[in-house]
Scaffold this active site. Structure first.
Site, short mmCIF file in Angstrom:
data_model
loop_
_atom_site.label_atom_id
_atom_site.label_comp_id
_atom_site.label_asym_id
_atom_site.label_seq_id
_atom_site.Cartn_x
_atom_site.Cartn_y
_atom_site.Cartn_z
N LYS A 23 -5.36 18.12 -0.96
CA LYS A 23 -6.72 17.80 -1.42
C LYS A 23 -7.71 18.85 -0.92
CE LYS A 23 -7.50 13.47 -1.11
NZ LYS A 23 -7.84 12.09 -0.69
N LYS A 71 -8.01 17.21 9.04
CA LYS A 71 -9.04 16.26 8.60
C LYS A 71 -8.41 15.13 7.82
CE LYS A 71 -13.53 15.55 7.91
NZ LYS A 71 -13.28 14.20 8.40
N HIS A 87 -1.20 22.58 9.98
CA HIS A 87 -2.13 23.33 10.83
C HIS A 87 -2.39 24.72 10.26
CE1 HIS A 87 -0.47 20.35 13.86
NE2 HIS A 87 -1.75 20.10 13.82
N HIS A 88 -2.21 24.89 8.96
CA HIS A 88 -2.49 26.23 8.41
C HIS A 88 -3.98 26.52 8.51
CE1 HIS A 88 -3.67 23.81 4.96
NE2 HIS A 88 -4.24 24.87 4.44
N SER A 113 -17.67 15.27 3.75
CA SER A 113 -17.32 15.27 5.18
C SER A 113 -17.40 16.69 5.74
CB SER A 113 -15.90 14.74 5.39
OG SER A 113 -15.91 13.33 5.50
N LYS A 164 -4.15 12.16 8.84
CA LYS A 164 -4.49 10.78 8.51
C LYS A 164 -4.19 9.91 9.72
CE LYS A 164 -6.12 8.60 4.88
NZ LYS A 164 -7.03 9.18 3.87
P1 NAD Z 1 -12.42 -0.25 1.14
O1 NAD Z 1 -11.75 -0.97 2.24
O2 NAD Z 1 -13.87 0.03 1.23
O3 NAD Z 1 -12.17 -0.99 -0.27
C1 NAD Z 1 -10.95 -1.34 -0.79
C2 NAD Z 1 -11.15 -2.53 -1.71
O4 NAD Z 1 -9.94 -2.80 -2.42
C3 NAD Z 1 -11.52 -3.81 -0.95
O5 NAD Z 1 -12.67 -4.37 -1.53
C4 NAD Z 1 -10.28 -4.68 -1.13
O6 NAD Z 1 -10.60 -6.07 -1.15
C5 NAD Z 1 -9.77 -4.21 -2.47
N1 NAD Z 1 -8.37 -4.55 -2.72
C6 NAD Z 1 -7.34 -4.64 -1.85
N2 NAD Z 1 -6.20 -4.96 -2.47
C7 NAD Z 1 -6.51 -5.11 -3.78
C8 NAD Z 1 -5.77 -5.46 -4.94
N3 NAD Z 1 -4.48 -5.71 -4.89
N4 NAD Z 1 -6.42 -5.52 -6.14
C9 NAD Z 1 -7.71 -5.25 -6.21
N5 NAD Z 1 -8.48 -4.91 -5.15
C10 NAD Z 1 -7.89 -4.84 -3.94
O7 NAD Z 1 -11.57 1.10 0.99
P2 NAD Z 1 -12.04 2.46 0.31
O8 NAD Z 1 -12.59 3.34 1.37
O9 NAD Z 1 -12.82 2.15 -0.90
O10 NAD Z 1 -10.61 3.08 -0.09
C11 NAD Z 1 -9.94 2.70 -1.29
C12 NAD Z 1 -8.92 3.77 -1.63
O11 NAD Z 1 -9.59 5.04 -1.76
C13 NAD Z 1 -7.82 3.99 -0.60
O12 NAD Z 1 -6.64 4.36 -1.27
C14 NAD Z 1 -8.34 5.19 0.19
O13 NAD Z 1 -7.28 5.91 0.83
C15 NAD Z 1 -8.98 5.99 -0.92
N6 NAD Z 1 -9.98 6.95 -0.45
C16 NAD Z 1 -11.07 6.57 0.26
C17 NAD Z 1 -12.02 7.52 0.65
C18 NAD Z 1 -13.29 7.15 1.36
O14 NAD Z 1 -14.15 8.03 1.52
N7 NAD Z 1 -13.49 5.91 1.76
C19 NAD Z 1 -11.82 8.87 0.33
C20 NAD Z 1 -10.69 9.23 -0.42
C21 NAD Z 1 -9.78 8.27 -0.81
#
Ligand code: NAD
Length: 477
Positions: A99, A75, A69-70, A368, A111
């Site tokens: 981040k 978010k 909460h700094h 965002s 989160k």
């Molecule tokens: P998403 O659900 O849209 O996509 C994830 C994809 O990974 C899916 O298509 C899934 O089938 C696939 N997947 C799952 N297990 C797998 C495996 N073992 N091998 C290969 N593919 C696999 O999720 P996302 O929003 O793209 O998030 C993906 C990562 O990015 C997460 O770690 C998330 O925390 C991070 N992230 C997302 C955002 C965002 O804006 N969505 C922002 C920052 C970080």
């Protein structure tokens, strides 16, 4: 004196993040009490709620963690996954704090997690779960435009964010800034152009910036620039798809794609849109005609020949077990926590570059932040000044034409005088943030030869910024 070793993974994901933190903290000189405060998760809310499923009732496990909460609000995204647990949500919340600090987004980290496999629920059931989750957060004051602002993450997207916004607004009628309670909303519900693709676009910009530094590429035996660099992407979801799309737009060659059903590879390149169409039609990336090889085990795809590997699915994909077989020289972490501390240490020791998650995938939270600002301003970016800019630039061009006798074509005039759209402003802010932050991190690394990788440098920068906030509050002298 800094100890260059990173402790092995003692427990779970939060321990990994804490180990990285402790390692970097040695370079900062901040008092132990302050470091302990920064590292700890401030609030962990674990709850359960019932939903109707078929003829019965199912109890859903869920979490929201506010790490720091700094700054307010906090978010961070909400993960919909049957693998979610408290340790993971805490780790992801902590990463959000660092981040935001790295990319100068004025939020604390948070989160959320809902322990379900979305594929096992109907849309109506998912809506019910999301709305009930939101109500539980409202009851405990864990959501609000000035309190805690969720966003999409693994397994969630615009649809879930609109259910959250609508539930929050329904329960807070008349609250002027209510739409700022969540980001990643669809445009029609006060979202912002460019948010959906922001994380992947940011990954591509981060990678392009990394490979643009000729001396760093020379040390890897690579030429500078993305042109022709061979890339393997893991995950064809939001982050993976958009990372691949923008990397190929910037000149890289996508040679491999890994999804949970398997992996495909072609050293001459794969057509992303054709693969997406194939997967839509058949339910799998396997069997794609443009692939030269395919692997039923997704992890094998990571080990194929390439210059850059983009893990963009889940955490802990690169471990001490498989890192030795990874051929890429650069790992651009689209996902959160895809590389274990042990794997990271081995890879860096071999001379490889890891573009760390807390910077590499920060494009999502950056945009965002723009969406949240738009919701507080109640006006779209560019609406007030676009036409004014166009008119004054056109007046200037007309004047110059008169004075010089040189006339421009209508097309040339439009190119020079065109006012910026919201999407262009968002992309410009994102690009500026990613480029500036890359060099901030790299510059920290260069200050001390004992700082062995960009992740440590990124943590040092983040810790310093959070520490300054606490000091400014007068809590630490
Ligand atoms: P998403 O659900 O849209 O996509 C994830 C994809 O990974 C899916 O298509 C899934 O089938 C696939 N997947 C799952 N297990 C797998 C495996 N073992 N091998 C290969 N593919 C696999 O999720 P996302 O929003 O793209 O998030 C993906 C990562 O990015 C997460 O770690 C998330 O925390 C991070 N992230 C997302 C955002 C965002 O804006 N969505 C922002 C920052 C970080």
């Amino acid at each position: 004196m800094a100890d260059n070793k990173v402790a092995p993974n003692a427990g779970g994901f939060f321990d990994d993040v804490s180990n990285f933190f402790d390692h970097a903290a040695q370079f900062t000189g901040h008092p132990t009490g302050l470091l302990n405060q920064i590292k700890a998760c401030n609030s962990v809310y674990r709850f359960r709620f019932p939903i109707r499923k078929g003829d019965g009732v199912e109890v859903i496990d869920a979490w929201r963690v506010e790490h720091s909460h700094h700054m307010s609000p906090t978010k961070g995204g909400i993960r919909f996954s049957e693998m979610v647990n408290e340790d993971e949500v805490m780790a992801l919340a902590a990463l959000m704090t660092y981040k935001c600090a790295i990319v100068n987004v004025p939020f604390g980290g948070a989160k959320g997690g809902i322990k379900i496999n979305p594929k096992n629920y109907s849309i109506a059931e998912l809506e019910n779960i999301t709305r009930r989750y939101t109500v539980e957060l409202i009851k405990k004051n864990f959501i609000g435009p000035a309190i805690d602002v969720p966003a999409p993450d693994y397994g969630s997207g615009e649809r879930e964010m609109s259910w959250i916004a609508d539930t929050y607004y329904t329960m807070n009628p008349g609250q002027l800034d209510a739409m700022g309670c969540v980001t990643g909303k669809p445009i029609a519900l006060h979202g912002i152009h460019g948010r959906k693709e922001a994380t992947g676009r940011g990954v591509a910009i981060a990678t392009r910036e990394c490979v643009s530094v000729a001396e760093d590429m020379k040390a890897l035996g690579l030429t500078a620039g993305l042109e022709g660099k061979r890339v393997i992407v893991q995950g064809l979801g939001n982050v993976g798809y958009h990372s691949a799309k923008y990397l190929s737009q910037f000149g890289a060659l996508i040679v491999g794609l890994c999804e949970f059903e398997g992996a495909i590879y072609n050293a001459d390149g794969l057509d992303l849109e054709d693969i997406v169409a194939h997967r839509k039609e058949t339910g799998s990336i396997l069997g794609f005609k443009g692939a030269r090889s395919e692997f039923s085990n997704s992890a094998e795809g990571l080990e194929q020949d390439c210059d850059i590997l983009v893990p963009a699915a889940l955490e802990n994909q690169l471990t001490g077990e498989n890192i030795g077989r990874i051929k890429a020289k650069i790992i651009a972490e689209g996902a959160n926590g895809p590389t274990s501390p042990e794997a990271g240490a081995i890879f860096s020791k071999k001379g490889g570059i890891i573009i760390p998650d807390m910077y590499c995938n920060a494009g999502g939270v950056t945009v965002s932040y723009f969406e949240w600002l738009k919701n507080l301003y109640h006006v779209a970016f560019g609406r007030m000044d676009k036409r004014y800019e166009e008119t004054s630039s056109m007046n200037l061009i007309n004047l110059m034409e008169k004075m010089t006798g040189v006339s421009l074509s209508a097309e040339q005039k439009n190119l020079v005088a065109k006012g910026a759209t919201e999407l262009e402003l968002v992309n410009s802010g994102l690009e500026e943030t990613m480029i500036r932050s890359y060099h901030d991190i790299r510059d920290i690394k260069l200050t001390n030869s004992k700082i062995e990788d960009l992740r440590t440098a990124a943590f040092i920068g983040a810790i310093d910024k959070v520490a300054i906030s606490y000091m400014n509050m007068g809590i630490w002298p």
